[in-house]
Design a protein around this motif. Structure first.
Motif, short mmCIF file in Angstrom:
data_model
loop_
_atom_site.label_atom_id
_atom_site.label_comp_id
_atom_site.label_asym_id
_atom_site.label_seq_id
_atom_site.Cartn_x
_atom_site.Cartn_y
_atom_site.Cartn_z
N GLN A 33 0.83 -1.20 0.00
CA GLN A 33 0.00 0.00 0.00
C GLN A 33 0.87 1.25 0.00
N LYS A 71 3.94 1.48 -1.12
CA LYS A 71 4.58 1.56 -2.44
C LYS A 71 3.60 2.12 -3.47
N ALA A 72 2.37 1.67 -3.43
CA ALA A 72 1.36 2.16 -4.39
C ALA A 72 1.08 3.64 -4.16
N GLN A 73 1.02 4.05 -2.89
CA GLN A 73 0.81 5.46 -2.59
C GLN A 73 1.96 6.31 -3.08
N HIS A 89 4.01 5.60 -5.46
CA HIS A 89 4.00 5.57 -6.93
C HIS A 89 2.95 6.51 -7.51
N SER A 90 1.82 6.66 -6.79
CA SER A 90 0.75 7.51 -7.29
C SER A 90 0.90 8.96 -6.83
N GLY A 91 2.01 9.27 -6.21
CA GLY A 91 2.23 10.64 -5.77
C GLY A 91 1.65 10.94 -4.41
N PHE A 115 -1.43 10.39 -3.34
CA PHE A 115 -2.84 10.80 -3.33
C PHE A 115 -3.73 9.63 -3.07
#
Length: 86
Positions: A76, A78-80, A82-84, A86
């Motif tokens: 989670q 890492k995904a955050q 990666h998405s800046g 947001f």
């Protein structure tokens, strides 16, 4: 299940699908936990669990859940990132 490009999926249906996916994932996790901890902790089946088997199952389940939670949080974050964020 995907809608045709000109059709929108209702928010209620999207919520239902997400809830069902979460239930399926939970069931899969419980089944995997049961398989792994049973294989690790259980000796010869008897009429009751020994104190060693009970302690092993408890510890195994706790470590499995801790590890699963750590991995989920890791991905989670890492995904955050990666998405800046947001």
């Amino acid at each position: 299940m995907s809608a045709a490009p000109d059709q929108k999926v209702s928010p209620q249906l999207q919520q239902f699908i997400m809830e069902e996916q979460a239930k399926a994932q939970l069931q899969q996790t419980v089944a995997r936990l049961t398989d792994e901890c049973w294989d690790k902790c259980m000796g010869t089946p008897g009429s009751s669990l020994s104190s060693r088997e009970t302690a092993c199952l408890d510890n195994c389940a706790r470590r499995f859940l801790d590890t699963t939670q750590f991995v989920v949080k890791y991905f989670q974050s890492k995904a955050q990132a990666h998405s800046g964020g947001f």
